[in-house]
Design an enzyme around this catalytic site. Structure first.
Site, PDB file in Angstrom:
ATOM      1  N   ARG A   1       0.870  -1.184  -0.112  1.00 58.76           N
ATOM      2  CA  ARG A   1      -0.032  -0.108  -0.124  1.00 58.76           C
ATOM      3  C   ARG A   1       0.957   1.378   0.097  1.00 58.76           C
ATOM      4  O   ARG A   1       2.101   1.232   0.117  1.00 58.76           O
ATOM      5  CB  ARG A   1      -1.134   0.010   1.046  1.00 58.76           C
ATOM      6  CG  ARG A   1      -0.720  -0.768   2.438  1.00 58.76           C
ATOM      7  CD  ARG A   1       0.623  -0.254   3.347  1.00 58.76           C
ATOM      8  NE  ARG A   1       0.316   1.439   3.432  1.00 58.76           N
ATOM      9  CZ  ARG A   1       0.982   2.044   3.670  1.00 58.76           C
ATOM     10  NH1 ARG A   1       2.422   1.698   3.743  1.00 58.76           N
ATOM     11  NH2 ARG A   1       0.861   3.502   3.668  1.00 58.76           N
ATOM     12  N   GLY A   2       0.296   2.339  -0.042  1.00 57.73           N
ATOM     13  CA  GLY A   2       0.985   3.543  -0.380  1.00 57.73           C
ATOM     14  C   GLY A   2       1.084   3.914  -1.719  1.00 57.73           C
ATOM     15  O   GLY A   2       1.331   3.121  -2.448  1.00 57.73           O
TER      16      GLY A   2
ATOM     17  N   GLN B   1      -1.566   1.982   9.766  1.00 58.89           N
ATOM     18  CA  GLN B   1      -0.366   2.145   9.160  1.00 58.89           C
ATOM     19  C   GLN B   1       0.543   2.588  10.020  1.00 58.89           C
ATOM     20  O   GLN B   1       1.923   2.571   9.818  1.00 58.89           O
ATOM     21  CB  GLN B   1      -0.834   2.886   7.726  1.00 58.89           C
ATOM     22  CG  GLN B   1      -1.688   2.098   6.892  1.00 58.89           C
ATOM     23  CD  GLN B   1      -2.824   2.362   6.991  1.00 58.89           C
ATOM     24  OE1 GLN B   1      -3.571   2.535   8.033  1.00 58.89           O
ATOM     25  NE2 GLN B   1      -3.521   2.287   5.712  1.00 58.89           N
TER      26      GLN B   1
ATOM     27  N   ASP C   1      -2.168  10.740  -1.963  1.00 58.68           N
ATOM     28  CA  ASP C   1      -2.507   9.755  -2.880  1.00 58.68           C
ATOM     29  C   ASP C   1      -2.939  10.383  -4.051  1.00 58.68           C
ATOM     30  O   ASP C   1      -2.795   9.718  -4.985  1.00 58.68           O
ATOM     31  CB  ASP C   1      -3.590   9.094  -2.155  1.00 58.68           C
ATOM     32  CG  ASP C   1      -3.023   7.906  -1.028  1.00 58.68           C
ATOM     33  OD1 ASP C   1      -3.002   8.589   0.068  1.00 58.68           O
ATOM     34  OD2 ASP C   1      -2.652   7.131  -1.459  1.00 58.68           O
TER      35      ASP C   1
ATOM     36  N   ASN D   1      -5.433  12.201   1.203  1.00 58.09           N
ATOM     37  CA  ASN D   1      -4.262  11.512   1.701  1.00 58.09           C
ATOM     38  C   ASN D   1      -5.275  10.448   2.915  1.00 58.09           C
ATOM     39  O   ASN D   1      -6.611  10.917   2.898  1.00 58.09           O
ATOM     40  CB  ASN D   1      -3.316  12.170   2.642  1.00 58.09           C
ATOM     41  CG  ASN D   1      -2.464  11.521   3.197  1.00 58.09           C
ATOM     42  OD1 ASN D   1      -1.845  10.469   2.566  1.00 58.09           O
ATOM     43  ND2 ASN D   1      -1.893  11.640   4.330  1.00 58.09           N
TER      44      ASN D   1
HETATM   45  O1  MRU Z   1      -4.441   3.193   2.379  1.00 54.78           O
HETATM   46  P1  MRU Z   1      -2.994   3.193   2.310  1.00 54.78           P
HETATM   47  O2  MRU Z   1      -2.258   2.643   3.362  1.00 54.78           O
HETATM   48  O3  MRU Z   1      -2.500   2.929   0.907  1.00 54.78           O
HETATM   49  O4  MRU Z   1      -2.969   4.771   2.515  1.00 54.78           O
HETATM   50  C1  MRU Z   1      -1.411   5.353   2.212  1.00 54.78           C
HETATM   51  C2  MRU Z   1      -1.478   6.976   2.296  1.00 54.78           C
HETATM   52  O5  MRU Z   1      -2.481   7.834   2.519  1.00 54.78           O
HETATM   53  C3  MRU Z   1      -0.123   7.682   2.347  1.00 54.78           C
HETATM   54  O6  MRU Z   1      -0.291   8.658   3.249  1.00 54.78           O
HETATM   55  C4  MRU Z   1       0.027   8.050   0.998  1.00 54.78           C
HETATM   56  O7  MRU Z   1       0.138   6.805  -0.015  1.00 54.78           O
HETATM   57  C5  MRU Z   1       1.378   8.669   0.678  1.00 54.78           C
HETATM   58  S1  MRU Z   1       2.701   8.166   1.099  1.00 54.78           S
HETATM   59  C6  MRU Z   1       3.515   7.439   0.035  1.00 54.78           C
END
Ligand code: MRU
Length: 352
Positions: free
Chosen positions: A47-48, A200, A241, A251
């Site tokens: 994820r990220g 996370q 994101d 985000n």
């Molecule tokens: O749901 P996730 O864990 O994929 O969400 C991730 C985030 O919201 C991060 O803050 C975002 O991807 C930016 S960091 C690389």
């Protein structure tokens, strides 16, 4: 440089650190088909935003290997199947634009090589996936350096979600700035939000911070308000994101709330993201599709039911921080200050 490498591709196998299992277990999840890659993104093995873009690019290699065999020289049918597979990967999660960006790059690569030999086409797809991964690593390093110019000596930083090496190909986005500040001896301290419901922050950011020996404390999300009000936070660093052309930034859920607090109590609020997270085609944040995830993420903790049976749930995974709450956006190309629409328009020209 972080020692954590979120993924590794070799000869038909994509190995992803299984982020669902951290910090208890460090194991790899192996993908041999693009369908397994789609599952890995959807189920948040990986994820990220930047990490899922790179993962989808490697997924395209797995699809191409499969369809090269299945189509045995029938290029038209190969390209048709690839198109479908890429669309399938594209839909694995809706909010992070890095995924759509990587898939589009793959589609362009296939179009450019549509008449090339099988070997040339396969080599081009493989090269592009590696380029996307390597480029993201370099972007992370640049963001870390640019962002560090905003971090005062001895700063206390609040961060949300996981924006580190697990979320990208290099040291991360917001966490790359934290790493750089620490590595340049600034004696910073970090408060990491737990980040309900997927934790996370509690599971992944805490793990990364401890690996690096960065002085830090984990807090429940609702503690942030008190810390900010009491003047205990010097700056807030978050990732994104998807960033719209006016600077509105999607985000992890809870980010918007932090931005409101930051504005109320005059704390700098910085969004750290590579250019690949900017959606130049999108005018404003209200157009961003916000993923809604399964109710069980809220009704259960580690498989144990914590809410009454049948309780209805609203579980958006992201929110949008309006541009007026953001002090600056740190990108790999430099720092953008308001008015963001102007800085982002200049950035658009420089990347095209
Ligand atoms: O749901 P996730 O864990 O994929 O969400 C991730 C985030 O919201 C991060 O803050 C975002 O991807 C930016 S960091 C690389």
């Amino acid at each position: 440089m972080s020692k954590i490498i979120s993924m590794h591709y070799e000869q038909g196998v994509l190995k992803l650190i299984d982020q669902r299992k951290l910090p208890g277990e460090f194991v790899y999840f192996e993908c041999r088909t693009y369908r397994e890659v789609e599952f890995a993104i959807k189920d948040m093995v990986v994820r990220g935003a930047p990490a899922i873009g790179a993962t989808a690019a490697y997924g395209a290699i797995l699809a191409a290997r499969q369809f090269m065999q299945e189509c045995a020289g029938d290029r038209k049918s190969f390209l048709r199947k690839m198109e479908k597979a890429l669309d399938f990967l594209n839909c694995s999660r809706p909010t992070a634009v890095n995924l759509m960006w990587a898939v589009k790059k793959m589609k362009d690569c296939l179009a450019e090589n549509r008449d090339a030999s099988d070997d040339t086409l396969m080599a081009a797809v493989e090269q592009l996936a590696h380029d996307i991964f390597n480029e993201d690593r370099d972007l992370c390093i640049s963001m870390g350096k640019h962002g560090n110019t905003l971090v005062p000596e001895g700063a206390v930083i609040l961060t949300h979600c996981n924006t580190g090496a697990l979320a990208a190909a290099g040291p991360g986005t917001a966490l790359a700035v934290i790493r750089e500040a620490h590595n340049t001896g600034k004696k910073i301290q970090v408060y990491a939000d737990e980040t309900r419901p997927r934790m996370q922050g509690g599971r992944l950011t805490a793990w990364e911070l401890m690996q690096e020996g960065i002085p830090s404390k984990l807090i429940v999300d609702s503690t942030a308000a008190t810390l900010i009000r009491d003047g205990k936070i010097d700056l807030i660093l978050v990732g994104a994101d998807r960033i719209a052309s006016n600077g509105d930034a999607a985000n992890k859920i809870g980010t918007f709330m932090l931005s409101v607090l930051a504005k109320t109590y005059n704390v700098p609020f910085y969004v750290v993201a590579p250019v690949t997270t900017i959606d130049f085609e999108m005018e404003k944040g209200d157009e961003i599709e916000i993923e809604e995830r399964d109710a069980s993420e809220i009704t259960h903790i580690n498989g144990i039911q914590t809410a009454p049976e049948g309780m209805e749930v609203y579980n958006p995974a992201f929110d949008v921080t309006p541009q007026e709450n953001i002090t600056a956006i740190v990108t790999d190309r430099g720092i953008i200050f308001p008015p963001f629409n102007e800085g982002i328009a200049q950035l658009k020209e420089s990347v095209q």
